[in-house]
Design an enzyme around this catalytic site. Structure first.
Site, PDB file in Angstrom:
ATOM      1  N   SER A  18       0.817  -1.223   0.000  1.00  0.00           N
ATOM      2  CA  SER A  18       0.000   0.000   0.000  1.00  0.00           C
ATOM      3  C   SER A  18       0.845   1.266   0.000  1.00  0.00           C
ATOM      4  O   SER A  18       0.333   2.372   0.141  1.00  0.00           O
ATOM      5  CB  SER A  18      -0.929   0.005   1.217  1.00  0.00           C
ATOM      6  N   ASN A 105      -1.474  -1.808  13.655  1.00  0.00           N
ATOM      7  CA  ASN A 105      -2.927  -1.579  13.717  1.00  0.00           C
ATOM      8  C   ASN A 105      -3.269  -0.277  14.419  1.00  0.00           C
ATOM      9  O   ASN A 105      -4.098   0.499  13.942  1.00  0.00           O
ATOM     10  CB  ASN A 105      -3.613  -2.750  14.429  1.00  0.00           C
ATOM     11  N   THR A 150     -38.968  26.766  -9.892  1.00  0.00           N
ATOM     12  CA  THR A 150     -39.234  25.419  -9.392  1.00  0.00           C
ATOM     13  C   THR A 150     -39.492  24.603 -10.651  1.00  0.00           C
ATOM     14  O   THR A 150     -40.049  25.132 -11.629  1.00  0.00           O
ATOM     15  CB  THR A 150     -40.474  25.356  -8.463  1.00  0.00           C
ATOM     16  N   HIS A 151     -39.067  23.367 -10.654  1.00  0.00           N
ATOM     17  CA  HIS A 151     -39.168  22.509 -11.847  1.00  0.00           C
ATOM     18  C   HIS A 151     -38.519  23.174 -13.056  1.00  0.00           C
ATOM     19  O   HIS A 151     -38.922  22.939 -14.200  1.00  0.00           O
ATOM     20  CB  HIS A 151     -40.638  22.187 -12.176  1.00  0.00           C
ATOM     21  N   SER A 272     -13.420  25.994 -27.490  1.00  0.00           N
ATOM     22  CA  SER A 272     -13.656  24.718 -28.152  1.00  0.00           C
ATOM     23  C   SER A 272     -12.516  24.490 -29.133  1.00  0.00           C
ATOM     24  O   SER A 272     -12.001  25.437 -29.721  1.00  0.00           O
ATOM     25  CB  SER A 272     -14.987  24.769 -28.905  1.00  0.00           C
ATOM     26  N   LYS A 278     -16.986  29.495 -29.263  1.00  0.00           N
ATOM     27  CA  LYS A 278     -17.421  28.938 -27.984  1.00  0.00           C
ATOM     28  C   LYS A 278     -16.660  29.463 -26.783  1.00  0.00           C
ATOM     29  O   LYS A 278     -15.458  29.685 -26.831  1.00  0.00           O
ATOM     30  CB  LYS A 278     -17.274  27.398 -28.000  1.00  0.00           C
ATOM     31  N   ASN A 280     -16.900  28.024 -23.014  1.00  0.00           N
ATOM     32  CA  ASN A 280     -17.600  26.957 -22.302  1.00  0.00           C
ATOM     33  C   ASN A 280     -17.387  27.018 -20.789  1.00  0.00           C
ATOM     34  O   ASN A 280     -16.292  27.329 -20.325  1.00  0.00           O
ATOM     35  CB  ASN A 280     -17.121  25.593 -22.817  1.00  0.00           C
ATOM     36  N   GLU A 285     -19.169  22.591 -15.048  1.00  0.00           N
ATOM     37  CA  GLU A 285     -19.487  21.196 -15.381  1.00  0.00           C
ATOM     38  C   GLU A 285     -18.665  20.232 -14.532  1.00  0.00           C
ATOM     39  O   GLU A 285     -19.144  19.179 -14.122  1.00  0.00           O
ATOM     40  CB  GLU A 285     -19.211  20.948 -16.871  1.00  0.00           C
ATOM     41  N   TYR A 312      -8.926  -5.495  13.604  1.00  0.00           N
ATOM     42  CA  TYR A 312      -8.281  -5.133  12.343  1.00  0.00           C
ATOM     43  C   TYR A 312      -8.442  -6.252  11.320  1.00  0.00           C
ATOM     44  O   TYR A 312      -8.251  -7.431  11.617  1.00  0.00           O
ATOM     45  CB  TYR A 312      -6.778  -4.831  12.549  1.00  0.00           C
ATOM     46  N   GLN A 317      -7.202  -1.459   4.947  1.00  0.00           N
ATOM     47  CA  GLN A 317      -6.179  -0.769   4.159  1.00  0.00           C
ATOM     48  C   GLN A 317      -6.814   0.005   2.996  1.00  0.00           C
ATOM     49  O   GLN A 317      -6.224   0.944   2.473  1.00  0.00           O
ATOM     50  CB  GLN A 317      -5.172  -1.801   3.635  1.00  0.00           C
ATOM     51  N   LYS A 320      -7.855   4.367   2.916  1.00  0.00           N
ATOM     52  CA  LYS A 320      -7.101   5.593   2.631  1.00  0.00           C
ATOM     53  C   LYS A 320      -7.326   6.161   1.243  1.00  0.00           C
ATOM     54  O   LYS A 320      -7.464   7.369   1.067  1.00  0.00           O
ATOM     55  CB  LYS A 320      -5.607   5.338   2.880  1.00  0.00           C
TER      56      LYS A 320
HETATM   57  N1  ARG Z   1      -0.873  -0.895   5.526  1.00  0.00           N
HETATM   58  C1  ARG Z   1      -1.742  -1.320   6.570  1.00  0.00           C
HETATM   59  C2  ARG Z   1      -3.077  -0.558   6.466  1.00  0.00           C
HETATM   60  O1  ARG Z   1      -3.110   0.397   5.796  1.00  0.00           O
HETATM   61  C3  ARG Z   1      -1.152  -1.058   7.903  1.00  0.00           C
HETATM   62  C4  ARG Z   1      -1.674  -1.923   8.994  1.00  0.00           C
HETATM   63  C5  ARG Z   1      -1.210  -3.322   8.790  1.00  0.00           C
HETATM   64  N2  ARG Z   1      -1.603  -4.163   9.875  1.00  0.00           N
HETATM   65  C6  ARG Z   1      -1.652  -5.478   9.772  1.00  0.00           C
HETATM   66  N3  ARG Z   1      -2.078  -6.133  10.777  1.00  0.00           N
HETATM   67  N4  ARG Z   1      -1.286  -6.089   8.681  1.00  0.00           N
HETATM   68  O2  ARG Z   1      -4.076  -0.929   7.057  1.00  0.00           O
END
Ligand code: ARG
Length: 453
Positions: A18, A105, A150-151, A272, A278, A280, A285, A312, A317, A320
């Site tokens: 990740s 975790n 309205t509408h 355009s 144009k 735009n 948008e 966990y 993961q 994010k």
């Molecule tokens: N990269 C992991 C995440 O974003 C970090 C936590 C990993 N923990 C684990 N028990 N493998 O969640």
């Protein structure tokens, strides 16, 4: 030594890794490692020499990351492992102590809480900035009439200031939602360990204080399982983008030739590639088109959390990417809305012309009869007949003779002509929050107070 006798499959490694997403958490990861090492030494869990070696290494890691010369390796699975690996390279065996009484975790939950808190507060400020801009634009157009719809049918005239202030109140609520998300993220997960707490007498309160958290998550299981603060931020972002999409949609309409009541500055318009004439409203948008993406991130994280057993799970993961993209999208669209709205110009004549369509005074004529004792349901029908006659004969209401008016109802006296004067339909809306100028001025003052203007 390793628990495994086989190396990981490279395909699994690619799926599992990740780093490309979570590397942007590095400032938070460094900050929490600093606070953690300091606390461990204060509690006598690691030596002061270990702490010093760790802090020195963290300072170097911070510089390397800030300057973009941190030596990432193929086998760094995430930012936490990368930083710990590098700290150990620099600090030697002391570096290996940084992860004492900590799990990834509680570490990742802490990084994300710090990120959410920071960005929720920043976005709340940005939302406030846009609201201030709209207050300023409203003030500049305080008594410019335009039709309210309205509408998407002309309904009743309003002042542009009144219309823009509607967006200001939406943004004031957005600011609240973002601040709420920031408060939800303002409790420290770190110290929960993997899930059950740790085998050391740590001081979580000290770490919380160091990192500026208002408190500590009371339950270690909740600390590592909880992503509510991320959902709260996404929820706030989803509503902000929905608001921006409505603003964007109106800008697209207003700047069309059909409406023709607004012109975007050149700086916020596109041409355009084919049609030279144009201009735009791409920015409007995009405000409209980006919203579903943010709402999608909210939905996706709900999907990730749904039915997820405590505590966990690697599913987490996935949190994010949704949070980061939503924050990035809302950041750029808020800035764009601000730039576009502060430089747009409105066409007073054209708006007034559209707002002077007498048919949109129909409610006022109906109320004219109501004030003379006619029940509203009856007056509604009488005026509908009048409007219909006008439409069928291709005539405006004010061109009706007094006799013609009276033929629709005996109480439709010549006083009706005064009701048909354009500003009267606006100034008649005297109720609290209505479009009559004194009410709009009242509202402006209220908005200014809420926004500290
Ligand atoms: N990269 C992991 C995440 O974003 C970090 C936590 C990993 N923990 C684990 N028990 N493998 O969640």
């Amino acid at each position: 030594m390793s628990r495994f006798s086989q190396p990981q499959d490279p395909l699994f490694q690619a799926l599992d890794r990740s780093l490309e997403i979570d590397r942007r958490l590095w400032p938070y990861d460094v900050a929490q490692s600093r606070a953690h090492a300091t606390m461990l030494a204060a509690r006598g869990i690691i030596g002061e020499d270990d702490r010093d070696a760790i802090l020195t290494a963290l300072a170097q890691v911070e510089t390397e990351l800030a300057e973009g010369r941190f030596p990432f390796r193929e086998d760094d699975v995430d930012i936490h492992m990368a930083i710990e690996r590098r700290v150990t390279e620099i600090a030697g065996p002391s570096g290996g102590k940084i992860h004492t009484a900590r799990s990834r975790n509680d570490q990742v939950a802490t990084d994300l809480a710090l990120y959410v808190r920071d960005h929720a507060i920043r976005l709340a400020d940005q939302v406030e900035e846009l609201a201030r801009t709209l207050v300023e634009v409203a003030e500049r157009h305080i008594d410019w009439a335009l039709p309210g719809y309205t509408h998407l049918q002309r309904a009743q005239p309003v002042y542009l200031s009144h219309h823009l202030l509607a967006y200001v109140w939406m943004l004031v609520r957005d600011r609240e939602r973002l601040r709420f998300a920031a408060r939800q993220a303002d409790v420290l997960p770190l110290g929960a360990g993997a899930l059950a707490g740790v085998n050391f007498d740590t001081d979580r309160t000290q770490v919380a204080r160091d990192l500026g958290f208002a408190g500590v998550v009371p339950n270690s299981i909740d600390a590592v399982s909880n992503r509510d603060f991320a959902l709260d931020l996404l929820q706030a972002c989803a509503v902000v983008s929905t608001h921006l999409s409505r603003l964007g949609a109106e800008i697209v309409q207003w700047s069309s030739q059909e409406f023709g009541v607004m012109e975007l500055s050149d700086a916020w318009s596109s041409g355009s590639s084919l049609m030279p004439q144009k201009k735009n409203p791409d920015c409007g948008e995009l405000l409209r088109g980006k919203a579903p993406r943010v709402v999608g991130h909210l939905t996706a994280l709900h999907g990730v959390m749904h039915g997820l057993p405590l505590t966990y799970n690697k599913d987490l993961q996935e949190d994010k990417e949704h949070v980061f993209d939503a924050v990035d999208t809302v950041t750029v669209t808020l800035d764009a809305a601000n730039g576009m709205m502060s430089t747009a110009s409105f066409k007073r004549e054209r708006m007034a012309e559209a707002a002077s369509d007498e048919n949109i005074a129909a409610t006022d004529i109906a109320d004219f009869l109501v004030k003379r004792g006619v029940p509203f349901r009856d007056s509604h029908g009488i005026v509908a007949g009048l409007v219909r006659a006008g439409v069928e004969q291709g005539r405006t209401l004010s061109s009706f003779t007094p006799e013609e008016l009276r033929s629709h109802h005996e109480l439709l006296t010549e006083d009706v002509y005064a009701v048909l004067e354009q500003s009267s339909w606006l100034e008649s809306k005297i109720s609290l929050g209505g479009t009559a100028l004194p009410r709009v001025r009242e509202q402006l003052a209220q908005a200014r107070a809420v926004l500290d203007l």
